[in-house]
Scaffold this motif. Sequence first.
Motif, PDB file in Angstrom:
ATOM      1  N   ALA A  95       9.654  -0.265  -5.092  1.00  0.00           N
ATOM      2  CA  ALA A  95       9.379   0.077  -6.491  1.00  0.00           C
ATOM      3  C   ALA A  95       8.088  -0.576  -6.978  1.00  0.00           C
ATOM      4  O   ALA A  95       7.411  -0.056  -7.860  1.00  0.00           O
ATOM      5  N   PHE A  96       7.770  -1.730  -6.388  1.00  0.00           N
ATOM      6  CA  PHE A  96       6.580  -2.478  -6.839  1.00  0.00           C
ATOM      7  C   PHE A  96       5.384  -2.255  -5.914  1.00  0.00           C
ATOM      8  O   PHE A  96       4.241  -2.275  -6.356  1.00  0.00           O
ATOM      9  N   SER A  97       5.670  -2.128  -4.644  1.00  0.00           N
ATOM     10  CA  SER A  97       4.619  -1.844  -3.669  1.00  0.00           C
ATOM     11  C   SER A  97       5.187  -0.856  -2.661  1.00  0.00           C
ATOM     12  O   SER A  97       6.080  -1.236  -1.894  1.00  0.00           O
ATOM     13  N   PRO A  98       4.793   0.380  -2.699  1.00  0.00           N
ATOM     14  CA  PRO A  98       3.609   0.971  -3.317  1.00  0.00           C
ATOM     15  C   PRO A  98       3.789   1.514  -4.731  1.00  0.00           C
ATOM     16  O   PRO A  98       2.960   2.303  -5.191  1.00  0.00           O
ATOM     17  N   GLY A  99       4.818   1.088  -5.447  1.00  0.00           N
ATOM     18  CA  GLY A  99       5.036   1.659  -6.778  1.00  0.00           C
ATOM     19  C   GLY A  99       3.980   1.265  -7.784  1.00  0.00           C
ATOM     20  O   GLY A  99       3.441   2.094  -8.504  1.00  0.00           O
ATOM     21  N   CYS A 110      -6.950   3.266   1.824  1.00  0.00           N
ATOM     22  CA  CYS A 110      -7.129   4.613   2.394  1.00  0.00           C
ATOM     23  C   CYS A 110      -8.600   5.042   2.428  1.00  0.00           C
ATOM     24  O   CYS A 110      -9.137   5.327   3.498  1.00  0.00           O
ATOM     25  N   LEU A 111      -9.249   5.083   1.273  1.00  0.00           N
ATOM     26  CA  LEU A 111     -10.666   5.473   1.260  1.00  0.00           C
ATOM     27  C   LEU A 111     -11.494   4.493   2.091  1.00  0.00           C
ATOM     28  O   LEU A 111     -12.424   4.876   2.795  1.00  0.00           O
ATOM     29  N   ASN A 112     -11.119   3.239   2.036  1.00  0.00           N
ATOM     30  CA  ASN A 112     -11.814   2.164   2.742  1.00  0.00           C
ATOM     31  C   ASN A 112     -11.409   2.102   4.220  1.00  0.00           C
ATOM     32  O   ASN A 112     -12.000   1.377   4.995  1.00  0.00           O
ATOM     33  N   GLU A 113     -10.394   2.850   4.568  1.00  0.00           N
ATOM     34  CA  GLU A 113      -9.832   2.907   5.929  1.00  0.00           C
ATOM     35  C   GLU A 113      -9.611   1.520   6.530  1.00  0.00           C
ATOM     36  O   GLU A 113     -10.180   1.158   7.551  1.00  0.00           O
ATOM     37  N   THR A 114      -8.776   0.738   5.851  1.00  0.00           N
ATOM     38  CA  THR A 114      -8.450  -0.584   6.370  1.00  0.00           C
ATOM     39  C   THR A 114      -7.079  -0.539   7.033  1.00  0.00           C
ATOM     40  O   THR A 114      -6.220   0.262   6.667  1.00  0.00           O
ATOM     41  N   ASP A 115      -6.894  -1.415   8.000  1.00  0.00           N
ATOM     42  CA  ASP A 115      -5.739  -1.381   8.882  1.00  0.00           C
ATOM     43  C   ASP A 115      -4.566  -2.153   8.263  1.00  0.00           C
ATOM     44  O   ASP A 115      -4.133  -3.155   8.800  1.00  0.00           O
ATOM     45  N   VAL A 116      -4.078  -1.672   7.121  1.00  0.00           N
ATOM     46  CA  VAL A 116      -3.004  -2.371   6.409  1.00  0.00           C
ATOM     47  C   VAL A 116      -1.708  -1.582   6.516  1.00  0.00           C
ATOM     48  O   VAL A 116      -1.710  -0.362   6.347  1.00  0.00           O
ATOM     49  N   LYS A 117      -0.603  -2.280   6.809  1.00  0.00           N
ATOM     50  CA  LYS A 117       0.715  -1.641   6.912  1.00  0.00           C
ATOM     51  C   LYS A 117       1.569  -2.101   5.738  1.00  0.00           C
ATOM     52  O   LYS A 117       1.805  -3.310   5.567  1.00  0.00           O
ATOM     53  N   ILE A 118       2.013  -1.153   4.943  1.00  0.00           N
ATOM     54  CA  ILE A 118       2.778  -1.464   3.735  1.00  0.00           C
ATOM     55  C   ILE A 118       4.257  -1.235   3.999  1.00  0.00           C
ATOM     56  O   ILE A 118       4.650  -0.130   4.365  1.00  0.00           O
ATOM     57  N   ALA A 119       5.061  -2.282   3.841  1.00  0.00           N
ATOM     58  CA  ALA A 119       6.502  -2.135   4.008  1.00  0.00           C
ATOM     59  C   ALA A 119       7.152  -2.136   2.629  1.00  0.00           C
ATOM     60  O   ALA A 119       7.018  -3.102   1.874  1.00  0.00           O
ATOM     61  N   GLY A 120       7.837  -1.046   2.299  1.00  0.00           N
ATOM     62  CA  GLY A 120       8.530  -0.942   1.018  1.00  0.00           C
ATOM     63  C   GLY A 120      10.027  -1.048   1.258  1.00  0.00           C
ATOM     64  O   GLY A 120      10.653  -0.130   1.783  1.00  0.00           O
ATOM     65  N   SER A 121      10.590  -2.193   0.879  1.00  0.00           N
ATOM     66  CA  SER A 121      12.015  -2.395   1.113  1.00  0.00           C
ATOM     67  C   SER A 121      12.815  -1.944  -0.107  1.00  0.00           C
ATOM     68  O   SER A 121      12.253  -1.661  -1.158  1.00  0.00           O
ATOM     69  N   MET A 143       2.878   8.122  -1.262  1.00  0.00           N
ATOM     70  CA  MET A 143       2.129   7.737  -0.069  1.00  0.00           C
ATOM     71  C   MET A 143       1.693   8.959   0.749  1.00  0.00           C
ATOM     72  O   MET A 143       0.629   8.973   1.349  1.00  0.00           O
ATOM     73  N   ARG A 144       2.519   9.994   0.718  1.00  0.00           N
ATOM     74  CA  ARG A 144       2.251  11.167   1.548  1.00  0.00           C
ATOM     75  C   ARG A 144       0.984  11.898   1.108  1.00  0.00           C
ATOM     76  O   ARG A 144       0.306  12.540   1.905  1.00  0.00           O
ATOM     77  N   VAL A 145       0.679  11.790  -0.173  1.00  0.00           N
ATOM     78  CA  VAL A 145      -0.439  12.552  -0.715  1.00  0.00           C
ATOM     79  C   VAL A 145      -1.792  11.881  -0.408  1.00  0.00           C
ATOM     80  O   VAL A 145      -2.841  12.484  -0.597  1.00  0.00           O
TER      81      VAL A 145
END
Lengths: 331, 282
Positions: A95-99, A110-121, A143-145
């Motif tokens: 709800a907070f990340s990626p909310g 995304c635009l910056n194409e950085t190698d970050v993995k976001i875990a939303g629990s 996230m899908r968009v």
Amino acid sequence: MINSQMHLNPELLSPEVKQEPIRSGFGRGLLAAGESNKDVVALCADLTDSTKMADFAKSFPERFVEIGVAEQNLVTVAAGMALAGKIPFVSSYAAFSPGRNWEQIRTTICLNETDVKIAGSHAGVSVGPDGATHQMLEDIALMRVLPRMMVVAPCDAIEAEKATKALASHKGPAYIRLAREKSPIITTDETPFALGKAQVLREGTDLTIVACGTMVYYALLAAEELASSHKLDVEVVNAAVIKPLDTVTIVASARKTGAVLTAEEAQINGGLGGAVAEVLADHYPVPMARVGMVDRFGESGTPEELLEHFGLTAPGLIERALELIKRKSHK
Amino acid sequence: MANDIRQDIIKMLVEAGSGHSAGPLGMADIFTALYFEVLNHRPKQPDWPERDRLFLSNGHIVPVRYATMARAGYFPLEELKTLRKFGSRLQGHPERLRLPGLESTSGPLGSGLSQAAGHALALRMDGNKARVYCITSDGEHDEGNIWEAVLFAAKNKLTNLTVIIDRNNIQIDGPTEQVMPLGNLAAKYAAFGWHVIEIDGHNMQAIISACDLAKAIVEQPAVIIAHTIPGKGVDYMEYDYHWHGNPPGTLETPGAPPKAEQAKVALHELRTLGGRIRSEHE
């Protein structure tokens, strides 16, 4: 028929099936990724235990970064670390990340194409008593968009572990969706998993259920019941990787069965249901229905009460499957 | 050099027909100091691992960075004409993937300081001695994300991070102190545990000395609050917030020449100023 090549848990349909929270698999996968690659770092926004980062933090304190309750900072600090060659995993409640931090994810990851993995629990209504504020349902759509973003929603703890390890070696932005409650173990260590691939867990000819996350179990239960009580042969596809969606597998299944039901513990608008509808509209339209949250929020209650109330259970799926079969035969 | 860069900026903005004027002109001295005196960098090897990193958080002032990079030898001056045009490496707001030498993609305000801080932490983990610089604007301090980063950098004692704030007192809707008063930024940063240096952002020697001093601070990140004059060097633009987001030739403001003359007047002023650009604070 259960697809034997999937090597599913033999106890899957037993009432005593082993259960474990999907997020626990993430914790194990992260620890393993940290052991095999020293560039893996983990960042958390004051939820280290509940997002299962604690083992990593204990094993690699020098590679664990506590951010505090600051989700915008969480992803942007991670982006800066990725620009220095790190592979950051960031976690919070979905709800907070990626909310809360969508724009930062869009621009700096995304635009910056950085190698970050976001875990939303704690995604989905099964978070339960905390109520609608904490039951994230829009994360898949959000996230899908985003261009360059991969979206993964594992069906059990074992798949979550595999997905986490796979993401650590995948170059580019990714989102992994995790659930709070214990859920049945569906797969085994031998079950195949690949980023970009959907798995046909059960083969059938009358109807396809494409499910992700916690709904895969209910899809398999519903398929068993539809076989024994209604003589229907249902195919179940686990779309753990929602983006890029495995178009080949989904279209092939739609061609075979002629009807597709989707199942997710998320908004069907823009969620897995939306994604499958897009693929079928583009390639092979068939009668379709979407089970999930229909343009509304959740509320407080036990996970069981809420799942039943919103039709996110085997009986809910069976009801929608029978309607869909009727539509298919009238076509 | 800073004056040549200012002229480049005016020409680029006129050619592009859109873009921000005041911020880039106001920051020309600081960018000149950074690229020609302060930064340890190699224009012909922009991915040199030991280079100092410059994160630009307020991406809208990127014309001054492009002009300075071209003057420093990163790419031909000729390319400055392509600013904001289709197919250009010089996007309206900086995109890392398009132009080597940009450390990150920015524009949406408030997220550059966090990236710079995360980067500084990662470099320290790897024992890389390179320094991280981050340029932010004062208006950008309306963003909560900035203050999250301010807390984070202090907690982690990021002594390899130097932040420069363009304190020009304007933002799009008007003076910063009317839009959303920032008050005493120096006291705020000090209260957050930072070492604060305040300078006149048009005094070349002061800029260089402040950057040197920042390197010597222990246990704390350092912030240089640079007081600048928006539109510096072009009389009719100085201090006027209307020029924040508009190029010459697009606006009629009190005291400005007619639109058709604005670019010419600006360039003439900048050409003839010579050594006379100096701070009102001196």
